[in-house]
Design an enzyme around this catalytic site. Structure first.
Site, PDB file in Angstrom:
ATOM      1  N   VAL A   1      34.499  55.038  26.960  1.00 18.70           N
ATOM      2  CA  VAL A   1      34.325  54.118  25.837  1.00 18.70           C
ATOM      3  C   VAL A   1      33.904  54.823  24.549  1.00 18.70           C
ATOM      4  O   VAL A   1      34.000  54.238  23.470  1.00 18.70           O
ATOM      5  CB  VAL A   1      33.333  52.971  26.159  1.00 18.70           C
ATOM      6  CG1 VAL A   1      33.874  52.099  27.281  1.00 18.70           C
ATOM      7  CG2 VAL A   1      31.943  53.491  26.455  1.00 18.70           C
TER       8      VAL A   1
ATOM      9  N   ASN B   1      28.990  47.024  29.418  1.00 16.68           N
ATOM     10  CA  ASN B   1      28.028  47.481  30.401  1.00 16.68           C
ATOM     11  C   ASN B   1      27.935  49.006  30.482  1.00 16.68           C
ATOM     12  O   ASN B   1      26.909  49.527  30.903  1.00 16.68           O
ATOM     13  CB  ASN B   1      28.413  46.909  31.777  1.00 16.68           C
ATOM     14  CG  ASN B   1      27.629  47.541  32.889  1.00 16.68           C
ATOM     15  OD1 ASN B   1      26.439  47.329  33.021  1.00 16.68           O
ATOM     16  ND2 ASN B   1      28.295  48.362  33.694  1.00 16.68           N
TER      17      ASN B   1
ATOM     18  N   SER C   1      18.517  47.024  27.467  1.00 16.62           N
ATOM     19  CA  SER C   1      17.485  47.469  28.397  1.00 16.62           C
ATOM     20  C   SER C   1      16.125  47.128  27.825  1.00 16.62           C
ATOM     21  O   SER C   1      15.944  47.101  26.607  1.00 16.62           O
ATOM     22  CB  SER C   1      17.583  48.981  28.604  1.00 16.62           C
ATOM     23  OG  SER C   1      16.468  49.460  29.327  1.00 16.62           O
TER      24      SER C   1
ATOM     25  N   TYR D   1      17.766  57.349  24.838  1.00 20.43           N
ATOM     26  CA  TYR D   1      18.232  56.154  25.549  1.00 20.43           C
ATOM     27  C   TYR D   1      17.571  54.907  24.955  1.00 20.43           C
ATOM     28  O   TYR D   1      18.246  53.915  24.664  1.00 20.43           O
ATOM     29  CB  TYR D   1      17.912  56.254  27.041  1.00 20.43           C
ATOM     30  CG  TYR D   1      18.295  55.022  27.827  1.00 20.43           C
ATOM     31  CD1 TYR D   1      19.612  54.793  28.196  1.00 20.43           C
ATOM     32  CD2 TYR D   1      17.330  54.085  28.193  1.00 20.43           C
ATOM     33  CE1 TYR D   1      19.975  53.653  28.912  1.00 20.43           C
ATOM     34  CE2 TYR D   1      17.679  52.943  28.908  1.00 20.43           C
ATOM     35  CZ  TYR D   1      18.995  52.743  29.264  1.00 20.43           C
ATOM     36  OH  TYR D   1      19.337  51.614  29.966  1.00 20.43           O
TER      37      TYR D   1
ATOM     38  N   SER E   1      19.072  54.124  21.679  1.00 20.24           N
ATOM     39  CA  SER E   1      20.422  53.567  21.782  1.00 20.24           C
ATOM     40  C   SER E   1      20.378  52.096  22.187  1.00 20.24           C
ATOM     41  O   SER E   1      21.131  51.275  21.655  1.00 20.24           O
ATOM     42  CB  SER E   1      21.274  54.379  22.760  1.00 20.24           C
ATOM     43  OG  SER E   1      20.890  54.172  24.109  1.00 20.24           O
ATOM     44  N   LYS E   2      19.495  51.746  23.089  1.00 20.59           N
ATOM     45  CA  LYS E   2      19.425  50.356  23.546  1.00 20.59           C
ATOM     46  C   LYS E   2      18.788  49.456  22.489  1.00 20.59           C
ATOM     47  O   LYS E   2      19.153  48.277  22.372  1.00 20.59           O
ATOM     48  CB  LYS E   2      18.697  50.258  24.893  1.00 20.59           C
ATOM     49  CG  LYS E   2      19.484  50.904  26.036  1.00 20.59           C
ATOM     50  CD  LYS E   2      20.885  50.302  26.156  1.00 20.59           C
ATOM     51  CE  LYS E   2      21.664  50.866  27.324  1.00 20.59           C
ATOM     52  NZ  LYS E   2      22.938  50.177  27.555  1.00 20.59           N
TER      53      LYS E   2
END
Length: 167
Positions: free
Chosen positions: A50, A76, A126, A139, A142-143
């Site tokens: 993606v 997802n 998340s 991470y 990014s979330k």
């Protein structure tokens, strides 16, 4: 039969795999996108990273042409490398943002022309996007971006298409 068409990115394992299994049992036409080709529990499977915008665009155009609609997009696909801040390489940082952020953003953009009024976009975020994490900072960043994108896109689409994040 006019079944609802659902695309699930990152469908080959974990949340994506379980989601496809459930949706297929419920009678949805499930289409999976994943870096590794995996076609169980989906009607159709596309091998696509993606973070590769050109390939992602081609895949959404092909699906849109074939099915004429995308009722639900579930973004997802994601990666979660656990690294210390000072040890994070450019490669890891770029991979996290390429998949977790760019993949969601461009997935929404490329799917949108095919999503009818009343359709849905579901972005998997998340709890890490809402609270500080001492490891995996990229991470969490990014979330948090996915959550912000979701809120902004929901306002932009003004109820024509429902946009939600699950954390």
């Amino acid at each position: 039969m006019n079944r609802k068409v659902v695309i699930v990115t990152g469908h080959s394992s974990g949340i994506g795999k379980a989601t496809c299994e459930l949706l297929k049992k419920e009678g949805f036409t499930t289409i999976g996108l994943s870096r590794s080709h995996y076609d169980k529990n989906v009607e159709e499977s596309y091998e696509v990273d993606v973070s590769n915008r050109e390939r992602l665009s081609e895949v959404f155009a092909e699906i849109g042409e074939k099915y004429k609609k995308i009722d639900v997009l579930i973004n997802n696909a994601g990666v979660f490398p656990i690294t210390k801040f000072e040890d994070t390489s450019e490669y890891v940082y770029d991979e996290v943002f390429g998949i977790n952020v760019d993949g969601v953003y461009w997935g929404c953009r490329f799917a949108l022309p095919f999503i009818p009024a009343g359709g849905q976009i579901i972005n998997i975020a998340s709890i890490s996007g809402m609270k500080a994490e001492p490891e995996g900072i990229e991470y969490s960043m990014s979330k948090a971006t996915v959550i912000s994108l979701t809120k902004s896109l929901a306002k932009y689409l003004n109820g024509r298409i429902r946009v939600n994040a699950i954390s």
